[in-house]
Enzyme design. Sequence first.
Site, mmCIF file in Angstrom:
data_model
loop_
_atom_site.group_PDB
_atom_site.id
_atom_site.type_symbol
_atom_site.label_atom_id
_atom_site.label_comp_id
_atom_site.label_asym_id
_atom_site.label_seq_id
_atom_site.Cartn_x
_atom_site.Cartn_y
_atom_site.Cartn_z
ATOM 1 N N HIS A 123 0.878 -1.181 0.000
ATOM 2 C CA HIS A 123 0.000 0.000 0.000
ATOM 3 C C HIS A 123 0.913 1.228 0.000
ATOM 4 C CE1 HIS A 123 -2.755 2.975 1.836
ATOM 5 N NE2 HIS A 123 -3.754 2.174 1.473
ATOM 6 N N ASP A 200 3.251 -4.366 8.010
ATOM 7 C CA ASP A 200 2.016 -3.618 7.824
ATOM 8 C C ASP A 200 0.870 -4.607 8.020
ATOM 9 O OD1 ASP A 200 -0.295 -2.496 6.878
ATOM 10 O OD2 ASP A 200 0.576 -1.671 5.044
ATOM 11 N N GLN A 203 -4.370 -5.138 7.036
ATOM 12 C CA GLN A 203 -5.381 -6.105 6.586
ATOM 13 C C GLN A 203 -5.251 -7.458 7.278
ATOM 14 O OE1 GLN A 203 -7.862 -5.213 4.700
ATOM 15 N NE2 GLN A 203 -7.090 -3.275 3.886
ATOM 16 N N LYS A 226 -10.481 -0.760 10.498
ATOM 17 C CA LYS A 226 -10.633 -1.924 9.628
ATOM 18 C C LYS A 226 -10.937 -3.186 10.433
ATOM 19 C CE LYS A 226 -7.276 -0.157 6.278
ATOM 20 N NZ LYS A 226 -8.095 0.336 5.179
ATOM 21 N N CYS A 367 -4.865 2.374 -3.642
ATOM 22 C CA CYS A 367 -3.620 2.909 -3.040
ATOM 23 C C CYS A 367 -2.450 1.955 -3.215
ATOM 24 C CB CYS A 367 -3.798 3.255 -1.564
ATOM 25 S SG CYS A 367 -5.070 4.464 -1.289
#
Length: 416
Positions: A123, A200, A203, A226, A367
Amino acid sequence: MLDVSKIREDFPILSKKVYDGQPLIWLDSAATSQKPRSVIQSIVDYYEGFNANVHRGVHALSIESTAAFEDARQKVADFIGAESSECIIWTRNTTESINLVAHTWAQENIHAGDEILVTALEHHSNLVPWQKVARDKKATLRIIPLAKDQSLDLSEIDTLINPRTKLVAMVQKSNSIGTTNPVKELAAKARAVGAAVLVDGAQSVPHMPVDVADIDCDFLAFSGHKMLGPTGIGVLYVKHDILERMEPFLRGGDMVLEVSYEDASWNSLPWRFEAGTPNMAGAIGMGAAIDYLNGLGMENVRDHDIQLTKHALDSFKELEEELEIYGPKDPALRSGVVSFHHPDVHPHDLGTVLDRRGIAIRTGHHCTMPLVRSLGVPATARASFYLYNTNEEVDALLDGIKEALRYFGNGAGTAG
Ligand code: 7TS
């Protein structure tokens, strides 16, 4: 197994009708998830019952809000297996968490000639900050490329991770095509050359069990919104011994111990990294989201994602001649996200047809512009699933796509 019909009753927005009475089908959870009543209520309870600035007052409300705020921090620490709640820094979101590392740790630890390694799946949040660090420090940004099946191509990994590598910053689960990366294996390789590891988890943390001790990462970034929590609250986990040596990020109130007109010394961890009034309601809401996820069990959440993804990939086979579907075929290597493109139908047209049927998907580059361009398309249509979605909703998506293909297919669309 999740009892999805019972879960759906906890999410007021899921009974919303859009346009002429179409039930809302929310397939955009990778952008932001919907919120259960318990999370919404926790924020109402905070504002109605004990709204007060934290760490400041001697009065009853501040004592109560501080306890709830710090209790939420402990819930986050436990949720990701952190060694202590001192390792949990509240931020606004994943983007701010990664930028915090780029503005603090990286300034001290990346030097000319060093290498920062990211993946082709990043991302922009985990790419653009490292571009700047590399440029400023005269370091080199290197990229782990994609294999044919759109998992990472690790054939050259022992060259890519080498003694010059100082940081491996990688997404655990791609928001764009759903690929799940072997972060634990890559972290071990990074450790072997003395490089730091940033994951990261924007998700992954909402969708699967994630344990920082198991991965052995130095940094983990994720967002509350999220994972059923409110917007405006995010987390940066930092391994304790690294955090102890890091310079503060923002400077001001609450992050200091002693201040004179000339100088200042820093508060203890983690408050040293939280200058100014924090998002109290957001942190408390995130704590409630973690309670909700723990009540379901993250393994069950992950299995439900995998089941929905498998159902989608099986159903989409019907359109496999016409529709390009991205990401590894094996649902064990990807989940939660199905990204696709039709040569005759612009993703925005597809998104609009689906929207009229009450189905919310995201269209565009998500993104991840370099990734989507490398797929040879300007944009994709993306359906993303979460614990409240059903196979019937996936079937409705397929019906909607078929309808769009009837309108726009065979060159009749606005973009061929
Ligand atoms: N990293 C990944 C893997 C993401 O999916 C996102 C947001 C971010 C970082 C940034 O998170 P934020 O909370 O700071 O914005 N992804 C998306 C998306 O897929 N659609 O909208 C936002």
